[in-house]
Design a protein around this motif. Structure first.
Motif, PDB file in Angstrom:
ATOM      1  N   GLY A  31       0.475  -1.611  -0.434  1.00 46.69           N
ATOM      2  CA  GLY A  31      -0.143  -0.147  -0.190  1.00 46.69           C
ATOM      3  C   GLY A  31       1.109   1.457  -0.073  1.00 46.69           C
ATOM      4  N   PRO A  32       0.186   2.403   0.175  1.00 44.65           N
ATOM      5  CA  PRO A  32       0.913   4.035   0.045  1.00 44.65           C
ATOM      6  C   PRO A  32       1.832   3.959   1.382  1.00 44.65           C
ATOM      7  CG  PRO A  32      -1.646   3.728   0.478  1.00 44.65           C
ATOM      8  CD  PRO A  32      -1.500   2.574  -0.302  1.00 44.65           C
ATOM      9  N   GLY A  33       1.210   3.826   1.822  1.00 42.63           N
ATOM     10  CA  GLY A  33       1.836   4.584   3.109  1.00 42.63           C
ATOM     11  C   GLY A  33       3.460   3.370   3.805  1.00 42.63           C
ATOM     12  N   ALA A  34       2.937   1.957   2.727  1.00 41.26           N
ATOM     13  CA  ALA A  34       4.781   1.691   2.734  1.00 41.26           C
ATOM     14  C   ALA A  34       6.028   2.215   2.773  1.00 41.26           C
ATOM     15  CB  ALA A  34       4.926   0.703   1.286  1.00 41.26           C
ATOM     16  N   SER A  35       6.226   3.375   2.852  1.00 41.55           N
ATOM     17  CA  SER A  35       7.497   4.289   2.967  1.00 41.55           C
ATOM     18  C   SER A  35       6.989   4.585   4.887  1.00 41.55           C
ATOM     19  CB  SER A  35       7.525   5.072   2.043  1.00 41.55           C
ATOM     20  OG  SER A  35       5.757   6.357   2.176  1.00 41.55           O
ATOM     21  N   LEU A  36       6.431   4.485   5.510  1.00 31.93           N
ATOM     22  CA  LEU A  36       6.113   5.316   6.862  1.00 31.93           C
ATOM     23  C   LEU A  36       6.559   4.565   7.833  1.00 31.93           C
ATOM     24  CD1 LEU A  36       4.821   7.135   9.156  1.00 31.93           C
ATOM     25  CD2 LEU A  36       3.043   5.365   9.681  1.00 31.93           C
ATOM     26  N   PRO A  37       8.244   5.598   8.282  1.00 31.21           N
ATOM     27  CA  PRO A  37       9.223   4.424   8.675  1.00 31.21           C
ATOM     28  C   PRO A  37       8.395   3.936  10.649  1.00 31.21           C
ATOM     29  CG  PRO A  37      10.188   6.755   8.250  1.00 31.21           C
ATOM     30  CD  PRO A  37       8.290   6.347   7.875  1.00 31.21           C
ATOM     31  N   PHE A  38       8.882   3.106  10.616  1.00 27.75           N
ATOM     32  CA  PHE A  38       8.873   2.652  12.101  1.00 27.75           C
ATOM     33  C   PHE A  38       9.427   2.101  13.251  1.00 27.75           C
ATOM     34  CE2 PHE A  38       7.349  -0.714   9.467  1.00 27.75           C
ATOM     35  CZ  PHE A  38       7.983  -2.466  10.677  1.00 27.75           C
ATOM     36  N   VAL A  39       9.401   1.694  14.741  1.00 29.04           N
ATOM     37  CA  VAL A  39      10.536   0.849  15.256  1.00 29.04           C
ATOM     38  C   VAL A  39      10.491  -0.228  15.840  1.00 29.04           C
ATOM     39  CG1 VAL A  39      12.124   1.782  17.320  1.00 29.04           C
ATOM     40  CG2 VAL A  39      11.592   3.489  15.446  1.00 29.04           C
ATOM     41  N   ARG A  40      11.001  -1.090  15.531  1.00 35.13           N
ATOM     42  CA  ARG A  40      10.612  -2.351  16.633  1.00 35.13           C
ATOM     43  C   ARG A  40      11.398  -1.997  18.319  1.00 35.13           C
ATOM     44  NH1 ARG A  40       8.036  -6.707  14.571  1.00 35.13           N
ATOM     45  NH2 ARG A  40       8.299  -6.267  12.168  1.00 35.13           N
ATOM     46  N   VAL A  41      10.153  -2.014  18.991  1.00 34.52           N
ATOM     47  CA  VAL A  41      10.851  -2.417  20.407  1.00 34.52           C
ATOM     48  C   VAL A  41      10.435  -3.780  21.055  1.00 34.52           C
ATOM     49  CG1 VAL A  41      11.153  -1.165  22.996  1.00 34.52           C
ATOM     50  CG2 VAL A  41      10.307   0.024  20.640  1.00 34.52           C
ATOM     51  N   GLY A  42      10.918  -4.716  21.028  1.00 39.91           N
ATOM     52  CA  GLY A  42      11.281  -5.903  21.423  1.00 39.91           C
ATOM     53  C   GLY A  42      10.134  -6.960  20.395  1.00 39.91           C
ATOM     54  N   VAL A  43       8.696  -7.097  20.813  1.00 40.75           N
ATOM     55  CA  VAL A  43       7.918  -7.158  20.472  1.00 40.75           C
ATOM     56  C   VAL A  43       7.050  -6.434  19.938  1.00 40.75           C
ATOM     57  CG1 VAL A  43       7.989  -9.633  20.999  1.00 40.75           C
ATOM     58  CG2 VAL A  43       6.385  -8.184  22.142  1.00 40.75           C
ATOM     59  N   GLN A  44       7.048  -5.076  20.606  1.00 37.41           N
ATOM     60  CA  GLN A  44       5.937  -3.865  19.686  1.00 37.41           C
ATOM     61  C   GLN A  44       6.135  -2.896  19.215  1.00 37.41           C
ATOM     62  OE1 GLN A  44       7.103  -1.989  24.385  1.00 37.41           O
ATOM     63  NE2 GLN A  44       4.998  -3.421  25.445  1.00 37.41           N
ATOM     64  N   ILE A  45       5.703  -2.886  18.015  1.00 40.94           N
ATOM     65  CA  ILE A  45       5.933  -1.579  16.875  1.00 40.94           C
ATOM     66  C   ILE A  45       5.575  -0.235  17.833  1.00 40.94           C
ATOM     67  CG2 ILE A  45       4.841  -1.242  14.560  1.00 40.94           C
ATOM     68  CD1 ILE A  45       6.848  -3.675  14.269  1.00 40.94           C
ATOM     69  N   ARG A  46       6.636   1.163  17.436  1.00 36.80           N
ATOM     70  CA  ARG A  46       6.360   1.786  18.095  1.00 36.80           C
ATOM     71  C   ARG A  46       6.599   3.004  16.733  1.00 36.80           C
ATOM     72  NH1 ARG A  46       3.889  -0.432  21.158  1.00 36.80           N
ATOM     73  NH2 ARG A  46       3.933   0.044  23.101  1.00 36.80           N
ATOM     74  N   TYR A  47       6.327   4.399  16.721  1.00 37.23           N
ATOM     75  CA  TYR A  47       6.116   5.158  15.515  1.00 37.23           C
ATOM     76  C   TYR A  47       6.919   6.473  16.125  1.00 37.23           C
ATOM     77  CZ  TYR A  47       3.227   2.398  12.785  1.00 37.23           C
ATOM     78  OH  TYR A  47       3.037   0.632  11.992  1.00 37.23           O
ATOM     79  N   ARG A  48       8.084   7.023  15.941  1.00 34.88           N
ATOM     80  CA  ARG A  48       8.601   8.626  16.153  1.00 34.88           C
ATOM     81  C   ARG A  48       7.427   9.510  15.762  1.00 34.88           C
ATOM     82  NH1 ARG A  48      13.483   6.774  13.503  1.00 34.88           N
ATOM     83  NH2 ARG A  48      14.744   5.265  15.055  1.00 34.88           N
ATOM     84  N   SER A  49       7.074   9.774  16.367  1.00 31.00           N
ATOM     85  CA  SER A  49       6.311  11.525  16.254  1.00 31.00           C
ATOM     86  C   SER A  49       6.447  12.349  15.175  1.00 31.00           C
ATOM     87  CB  SER A  49       5.937  12.182  17.065  1.00 31.00           C
ATOM     88  OG  SER A  49       5.396  13.253  17.096  1.00 31.00           O
ATOM     89  N   LEU A  50       8.095  12.316  15.218  1.00 29.95           N
ATOM     90  CA  LEU A  50       8.623  13.085  13.873  1.00 29.95           C
ATOM     91  C   LEU A  50       8.605  12.337  12.751  1.00 29.95           C
ATOM     92  CD1 LEU A  50      10.314  15.384  13.578  1.00 29.95           C
ATOM     93  CD2 LEU A  50      12.824  14.404  13.955  1.00 29.95           C
ATOM     94  N   ASP A  51       8.670  11.120  12.703  1.00 30.16           N
ATOM     95  CA  ASP A  51       8.791  10.400  10.815  1.00 30.16           C
ATOM     96  C   ASP A  51       7.098  10.410  10.867  1.00 30.16           C
ATOM     97  OD1 ASP A  51      11.150   9.367  11.647  1.00 30.16           O
ATOM     98  OD2 ASP A  51      11.572   7.803  12.165  1.00 30.16           O
ATOM     99  N   VAL A  52       6.483  10.490  11.352  1.00 31.66           N
ATOM    100  CA  VAL A  52       5.009  10.459  11.312  1.00 31.66           C
ATOM    101  C   VAL A  52       4.389  11.558  10.732  1.00 31.66           C
ATOM    102  CG1 VAL A  52       2.470  10.361  11.679  1.00 31.66           C
ATOM    103  CG2 VAL A  52       3.981   8.612  12.785  1.00 31.66           C
ATOM    104  N   ASP A  53       5.276  13.139  10.975  1.00 33.81           N
ATOM    105  CA  ASP A  53       4.751  14.086  11.068  1.00 33.81           C
ATOM    106  C   ASP A  53       5.925  14.325   9.398  1.00 33.81           C
ATOM    107  OD1 ASP A  53       3.568  14.823  12.901  1.00 33.81           O
ATOM    108  OD2 ASP A  53       5.690  15.695  14.337  1.00 33.81           O
ATOM    109  N   ASN A  54       7.396  14.033   9.570  1.00 37.25           N
ATOM    110  CA  ASN A  54       7.851  13.945   8.340  1.00 37.25           C
ATOM    111  C   ASN A  54       7.566  13.432   7.037  1.00 37.25           C
ATOM    112  OD1 ASN A  54       9.579  15.778   9.461  1.00 37.25           O
ATOM    113  ND2 ASN A  54      11.420  13.788   9.308  1.00 37.25           N
ATOM    114  N   TRP A  55       6.267  12.599   6.672  1.00 41.63           N
ATOM    115  CA  TRP A  55       6.485  10.665   6.208  1.00 41.63           C
ATOM    116  C   TRP A  55       5.058  12.333   5.676  1.00 41.63           C
ATOM    117  CZ3 TRP A  55       1.466   8.516   6.056  1.00 41.63           C
ATOM    118  CH2 TRP A  55       0.737   8.350   4.919  1.00 41.63           C
ATOM    119  N   LEU A  56       4.203  12.369   6.383  1.00 38.16           N
ATOM    120  CA  LEU A  56       2.881  13.382   6.385  1.00 38.16           C
ATOM    121  C   LEU A  56       3.163  14.904   5.345  1.00 38.16           C
ATOM    122  CD1 LEU A  56       0.939  13.830   8.909  1.00 38.16           C
ATOM    123  CD2 LEU A  56      -0.002  12.151   7.613  1.00 38.16           C
TER     124      LEU A  56
END
Length: 65
Positions: A31-56
């Motif tokens: 999909g179109p959001g495949a370039s949205l960066p994410f962080v894997r913290v153990g088994v959890q998925i997190r997104y940096r707020s700045l990465d989301v802002d930059n992606w938008l």
């Protein structure tokens, strides 16, 4: 980086107006959001707020082709 800078998948999905399952598909490269960066913290998925802002910002258009 502080914990406050990390968003859950639920928070990002709510912010973008999409379902968590769509966000999960994007993480798998579908999909179109495949370039949205994410962080894997153990088994959890997190997104940096700045990465989301930059992606938008990178997806912002003027409506002119």
């Amino acid at each position: 980086m502080e914990d406050a800078d990390l968003l859950t998948a639920e928070q990002v999905a709510d912010r973008l107006g999409i379902s968590e399952s769509v966000l999960a598909a994007w993480r798998r490269g579908v999909g179109p959001g495949a370039s949205l960066p994410f962080v894997r913290v153990g088994v959890q998925i997190r997104y940096r707020s700045l990465d989301v802002d930059n992606w938008l910002e990178s997806r912002t258009t003027t409506g002119v082709d």
